[in-house]
Structures are given as structure tokens and as C-alpha cells.
Design a protein around this motif. Structure first.
Motif, PDB file in Angstrom:
ATOM      1  N   ALA A 153      11.206  13.733   0.839  1.00 50.25           N
ATOM      2  CA  ALA A 153      12.346  14.500   0.328  1.00 50.25           C
ATOM      3  C   ALA A 153      13.628  13.671   0.387  1.00 50.25           C
ATOM      4  CB  ALA A 153      12.513  15.786   1.130  1.00 50.25           C
ATOM      5  N   LEU A 154      13.781  12.874   1.448  1.00 48.65           N
ATOM      6  CA  LEU A 154      14.961  12.017   1.563  1.00 48.65           C
ATOM      7  C   LEU A 154      14.949  10.949   0.469  1.00 48.65           C
ATOM      8  CD1 LEU A 154      17.513  11.622   3.202  1.00 48.65           C
ATOM      9  CD2 LEU A 154      16.244  10.135   4.757  1.00 48.65           C
ATOM     10  N   LEU A 155      13.781  10.459   0.129  1.00 50.08           N
ATOM     11  CA  LEU A 155      13.663   9.516  -0.981  1.00 50.08           C
ATOM     12  C   LEU A 155      14.103  10.163  -2.295  1.00 50.08           C
ATOM     13  CD1 LEU A 155      10.314   7.557  -0.419  1.00 50.08           C
ATOM     14  CD2 LEU A 155      12.597   6.586  -0.690  1.00 50.08           C
ATOM     15  N   SER A 156      13.648  11.387  -2.514  1.00 52.67           N
ATOM     16  CA  SER A 156      14.041  12.115  -3.731  1.00 52.67           C
ATOM     17  C   SER A 156      15.548  12.340  -3.769  1.00 52.67           C
ATOM     18  CB  SER A 156      13.309  13.462  -3.807  1.00 52.67           C
ATOM     19  OG  SER A 156      11.913  13.297  -3.914  1.00 52.67           O
ATOM     20  N   ALA A 157      16.119  12.680  -2.609  1.00 53.42           N
ATOM     21  CA  ALA A 157      17.557  12.895  -2.525  1.00 53.42           C
ATOM     22  C   ALA A 157      18.323  11.611  -2.811  1.00 53.42           C
ATOM     23  CB  ALA A 157      17.927  13.437  -1.143  1.00 53.42           C
ATOM     24  N   ALA A 158      17.832  10.494  -2.265  1.00 53.37           N
ATOM     25  CA  ALA A 158      18.488   9.197  -2.485  1.00 53.37           C
ATOM     26  C   ALA A 158      18.454   8.821  -3.962  1.00 53.37           C
ATOM     27  CB  ALA A 158      17.814   8.123  -1.635  1.00 53.37           C
ATOM     28  N   GLU A 159      17.334   9.096  -4.616  1.00 56.12           N
ATOM     29  CA  GLU A 159      17.224   8.811  -6.047  1.00 56.12           C
ATOM     30  C   GLU A 159      18.186   9.679  -6.840  1.00 56.12           C
ATOM     31  OE1 GLU A 159      13.132   9.389  -6.970  1.00 56.12           O
ATOM     32  OE2 GLU A 159      12.467   7.530  -5.996  1.00 56.12           O
ATOM     33  N   PHE A 160      18.272  10.954  -6.482  1.00 55.84           N
ATOM     34  CA  PHE A 160      19.187  11.856  -7.181  1.00 55.84           C
ATOM     35  C   PHE A 160      20.638  11.411  -6.994  1.00 55.84           C
ATOM     36  CE2 PHE A 160      22.087  15.499  -6.958  1.00 55.84           C
ATOM     37  CZ  PHE A 160      21.946  16.004  -8.241  1.00 55.84           C
ATOM     38  N   LEU A 161      20.993  11.006  -5.779  1.00 52.97           N
ATOM     39  CA  LEU A 161      22.361  10.575  -5.475  1.00 52.97           C
ATOM     40  C   LEU A 161      22.639   9.151  -5.929  1.00 52.97           C
ATOM     41  CD1 LEU A 161      22.599  12.045  -1.851  1.00 52.97           C
ATOM     42  CD2 LEU A 161      23.670  12.980  -3.919  1.00 52.97           C
ATOM     43  N   GLU A 162      21.588   8.459  -6.396  1.00 51.89           N
ATOM     44  CA  GLU A 162      21.697   7.076  -6.863  1.00 51.89           C
ATOM     45  C   GLU A 162      22.229   6.156  -5.760  1.00 51.89           C
ATOM     46  OE1 GLU A 162      24.161   7.629 -10.324  1.00 51.89           O
ATOM     47  OE2 GLU A 162      22.412   7.860 -11.621  1.00 51.89           O
ATOM     48  N   GLN A 163      21.695   6.354  -4.554  1.00 54.06           N
ATOM     49  CA  GLN A 163      22.076   5.530  -3.408  1.00 54.06           C
ATOM     50  C   GLN A 163      20.928   4.570  -3.096  1.00 54.06           C
ATOM     51  OE1 GLN A 163      23.565   7.705  -0.029  1.00 54.06           O
ATOM     52  NE2 GLN A 163      25.012   8.895  -1.249  1.00 54.06           N
ATOM     53  N   LYS A 164      21.047   3.346  -3.593  1.00 54.33           N
ATOM     54  CA  LYS A 164      19.972   2.370  -3.475  1.00 54.33           C
ATOM     55  C   LYS A 164      19.713   1.970  -2.025  1.00 54.33           C
ATOM     56  CE  LYS A 164      20.605   0.416  -8.099  1.00 54.33           C
ATOM     57  NZ  LYS A 164      20.902  -0.805  -8.894  1.00 54.33           N
ATOM     58  N   GLN A 165      20.783   1.813  -1.248  1.00 53.77           N
ATOM     59  CA  GLN A 165      20.582   1.402   0.144  1.00 53.77           C
ATOM     60  C   GLN A 165      19.867   2.484   0.931  1.00 53.77           C
ATOM     61  OE1 GLN A 165      24.134   0.555   2.392  1.00 53.77           O
ATOM     62  NE2 GLN A 165      23.020  -0.501   4.017  1.00 53.77           N
ATOM     63  N   LEU A 166      20.266   3.734   0.725  1.00 58.38           N
ATOM     64  CA  LEU A 166      19.615   4.847   1.406  1.00 58.38           C
ATOM     65  C   LEU A 166      18.142   4.909   1.014  1.00 58.38           C
ATOM     66  CD1 LEU A 166      19.638   7.406   3.143  1.00 58.38           C
ATOM     67  CD2 LEU A 166      20.467   8.678   1.133  1.00 58.38           C
ATOM     68  N   LYS A 167      17.856   4.690  -0.245  1.00 57.94           N
ATOM     69  CA  LYS A 167      16.468   4.706  -0.711  1.00 57.94           C
ATOM     70  C   LYS A 167      15.659   3.611  -0.033  1.00 57.94           C
ATOM     71  CE  LYS A 167      13.646   4.377  -4.899  1.00 57.94           C
ATOM     72  NZ  LYS A 167      13.648   4.242  -6.382  1.00 57.94           N
ATOM     73  N   TYR A 168      16.222   2.401   0.032  1.00 59.67           N
ATOM     74  CA  TYR A 168      15.514   1.279   0.656  1.00 59.67           C
ATOM     75  C   TYR A 168      15.254   1.533   2.140  1.00 59.67           C
ATOM     76  CZ  TYR A 168      14.784  -3.245   2.875  1.00 59.67           C
ATOM     77  OH  TYR A 168      14.286  -4.261   3.644  1.00 59.67           O
ATOM     78  N   LEU A 169      16.273   2.006   2.849  1.00 60.83           N
ATOM     79  CA  LEU A 169      16.131   2.246   4.288  1.00 60.83           C
ATOM     80  C   LEU A 169      15.124   3.362   4.567  1.00 60.83           C
ATOM     81  CD1 LEU A 169      19.875   2.011   5.408  1.00 60.83           C
ATOM     82  CD2 LEU A 169      18.074   0.292   5.712  1.00 60.83           C
ATOM     83  N   THR A 170      15.067   4.332   3.667  1.00 61.43           N
ATOM     84  CA  THR A 170      14.095   5.418   3.829  1.00 61.43           C
ATOM     85  C   THR A 170      12.683   4.914   3.568  1.00 61.43           C
ATOM     86  OG1 THR A 170      15.758   7.032   3.111  1.00 61.43           O
ATOM     87  CG2 THR A 170      13.465   7.740   3.088  1.00 61.43           C
ATOM     88  N   GLN A 171      12.522   4.099   2.532  1.00 64.17           N
ATOM     89  CA  GLN A 171      11.204   3.541   2.223  1.00 64.17           C
ATOM     90  C   GLN A 171      10.674   2.696   3.377  1.00 64.17           C
ATOM     91  OE1 GLN A 171      12.305   1.543  -1.440  1.00 64.17           O
ATOM     92  NE2 GLN A 171      11.168   3.024  -2.685  1.00 64.17           N
ATOM     93  N   THR A 172      11.573   1.987   4.049  1.00 61.41           N
ATOM     94  CA  THR A 172      11.177   1.115   5.158  1.00 61.41           C
ATOM     95  C   THR A 172      11.282   1.823   6.513  1.00 61.41           C
ATOM     96  OG1 THR A 172      13.437   0.201   5.168  1.00 61.41           O
ATOM     97  CG2 THR A 172      11.755  -1.005   3.947  1.00 61.41           C
ATOM     98  N   GLU A 173      11.635   3.113   6.484  1.00 64.81           N
ATOM     99  CA  GLU A 173      11.684   3.969   7.674  1.00 64.81           C
ATOM    100  C   GLU A 173      12.568   3.390   8.790  1.00 64.81           C
ATOM    101  OE1 GLU A 173       7.993   5.950   8.793  1.00 64.81           O
ATOM    102  OE2 GLU A 173       7.022   5.008   7.069  1.00 64.81           O
ATOM    103  N   GLN A 174      13.728   2.898   8.421  1.00 60.34           N
ATOM    104  CA  GLN A 174      14.693   2.387   9.393  1.00 60.34           C
ATOM    105  C   GLN A 174      15.668   3.507   9.741  1.00 60.34           C
ATOM    106  OE1 GLN A 174      16.137  -1.741   8.670  1.00 60.34           O
ATOM    107  NE2 GLN A 174      14.960  -1.630   6.764  1.00 60.34           N
TER     108      GLN A 174
END
Length: 285
Positions: A153-174
């Protein structure tokens, strides 16, 4: 149908978990058969109603004029098939029922970020931003399916907000870097994030409490208001955690209070890294 959906929305805050679970199934089923134009206004409202269910936060009392819905009202709206089978398990043990509610509400939250039309995007951004911190905390949920749903869900939210850094950090679970990312990228919301995190200091799950303590320390040092009074309020909120049943949380709370209450001599990034890594170092010892 629109009037009925409005009534069902109200039950998400004030009904029993049994009714809440059935309401979530109704929304999932109905939204899946709507056009984006039809689903958008409902998705906008759900983005506000769903986050309190991530931790099953109770509300004080229902809205005036709210019409409570019963199982009989919701049952005809549920589709036949695999989802219908969930109704057989409405009498689950409290912990299991709560984890189901958390997972269902989190998954629906992730889905609705893709359902809004352009004219609703601005308001939806605000609503989605309010759900980011709860999703971050529940990436550490003790129930693995809930933790997985939170990350997705956080990945989906990051994509919607167009926040690339948030998306990357979520994908790598940092996780700890996600917290810092939220604070740095949206400094106007630091105080909102801080007071939101204080609610989770009393969460039933030790893993979530630990994340809340860590984030509270980070957010406190990003506050514009660094007055002794404001920082003392934060320390007062952390103080009960020094007697937590989990030794690691006791230690983390004490360390966080020490850092928050001390004069700020270094840039936030330096002490931030020390605070975030401290629990890991403590466990190594």
C-alpha cells in the motif's frame, strides 16, 4: 446505491469489527464494478475513513443522525464466492480478527489510490499523505500478511504521490530512512507526523511501538519549535515507555528522551543516523 454507500461509510468508524469487515468487502466488490468517474468520490472519502482501522483506533461516539447498519443490511451486497466464505469466520479470536481488519483496510487503501479522477487528485494527495505514517509503522506489524500489505500500500501511495525516493526506500524496506524521508520532503507536516506518531506509542504490538518511539525522536528534532516546553511535551509522552514490558523499547525510549532533551549541537542528519542505528547496535551487544 450512493445513499447506501454513505451509510456504510459511517459504520467503518462506529460498528463492530464484524460489521466493519463486511463493509470493507462491500466497498471492494462495488468499487470493482464502478467506472473511475463513479468510484472517485467514494475513494476520496474512504482515504479518510480507512487509516484509523489500520490499528483499530476507536472513536468516541457516532455522528449525529448516523444510521447503524446490521449484518442483514450488508449481507445482500456481498458477492457469492471466495470472499463470501469470510463471513463464516466472523467470530474470530480478538487478535486474529484485528489482524484481518488491519490487512483488509490497508489493502483497500492501497487500491483506492488508483481510483480517483484528475479533479479529485489534489484532495486525494492530502488524504493519502495522512496514511503514510501508519503504513510505515505497520510494515513492522507482527502479522506478516499485514506487514506485506502495508509495504504494498505504501508503494501504491508513493506512486500516486510521485515520490521516487519514497518508492525506492519502500521497495528496499529501509524503514528508518522512510521516516526521515517523510520528514525532510514535507517539512510543513512535521508537527502533524509527530502527533500522529504519539498515538502509536500505546499500540498493542511491541514492534509498532518501537517504530513509533524511533520516529517520534526523529520528528521532534525536525520541529520548527525547538522550545524547551515543546520538547518536554515529547519527552513526557515517551516517559511511560521506559517501563515497557519489552527491554529494547525501554532502552530506546530512554535514549530517545536523552537525545530529544539535549541541546542541539549537530545537524539533524548526524544524530538522526545515530538514533536510528542505536537499537541495532544495542542488539549486537
Amino acid at each position: 446505491m450512493k445513499v447506501l454507500l454513505e451509510d456504510i461509510l459511517k459504520t467503518l468508524q462506529y460498528a463492530s469489527e464484524d460489521i466493519q469487515m463486511k463493509a470493507l468487502l462491500v466497498f471492494r466488490n462495488i468499487l470493482g464494478h464502478m467506472t473511475r468517474e463513479e468510484a472517485s468520490p467514494i475513494a476520496l472519502k474512504l482515504a479518510v475513513k480507512l487509516p484509523p482501522l489500520f490499528s483499530n483506533i476507536p472513536c468516541s461516539e457516532p455522528d449525529a443522525g448516523a444510521s447503524p447498519l446490521t449484518s442483514a443490511t450488508l449481507k445482500p451486497l456481498l458477492t457469492v464466492g471466495r470472499e463470501r466464505l469470510l463471513l463464516k469466520f466472523s467470530r474470530l479470536p480478538p487478535e486474529q480478527a484485528s489482524s484481518q481488519l488491519r490487512e483488509s483496510s490497508i489493502r483497500l487503501f492501497g487500491d483506492i489510490t488508483q481510483m480517483v479522477v484528475w479533479r479529485h487528485r489534489r484532495q486525494m494527495r492530502k488524504n493519502v499523505q495522512r496514511g503514510l505514517l501508519p503504513l510505515l509503522f505497520h510494515m513492522s506489524d507482527q502479522t506478516q500478511s499485514v506487514a506485506k500489505a502495508s509495504r504494498e500500500a505504501l508503494l501504491s501511495a508513493a506512486e500516486f504521490l510521485e515520490q521516487k525516493q519514497l518508492k525506492y526506500l519502500t521497495q528496499t524496506e529501509q524503514a528508518w530512512r522512510i521516516g526521515e524521508c517523510l520528514l525532510v520532503q514535507d517539512r510543513n507536516r512535521v508537527e502533524d507526523y509527530l502527533w500522529q506518531s504519539l498515538l502509536y506509542l500505546k499500540d498493542a504490538q511491541a514492534t509498532v511501538r518501537e517504530e513509533a518511539v524511533r520516529f517520534t525522536g526523529l520528528a521532534a528534532r525536525h520541529l520548527r519549535d525547538q522550545s524547551a516546553e515543546r520538547l518536554r511535551e515529547v519527552c513526557d509522552a515517551l516517559k511511560p515507555l521506559q517501563e515497557d514490558i519489552e527491554p529494547s523499547i525501554c532502552s530506546l525510549a530512554a535514549q530517545t528522551m536523552l537525545i530529544v532533551g539535549s541541546p542541539r549541537k549537530r545537524p539533524a542528519s548526524g544524530w538522526t543516523r545515530a538514533l536510528c542505528c542505536w537499537p541495532c547496535k544495542a542488539r549486537e551487544k
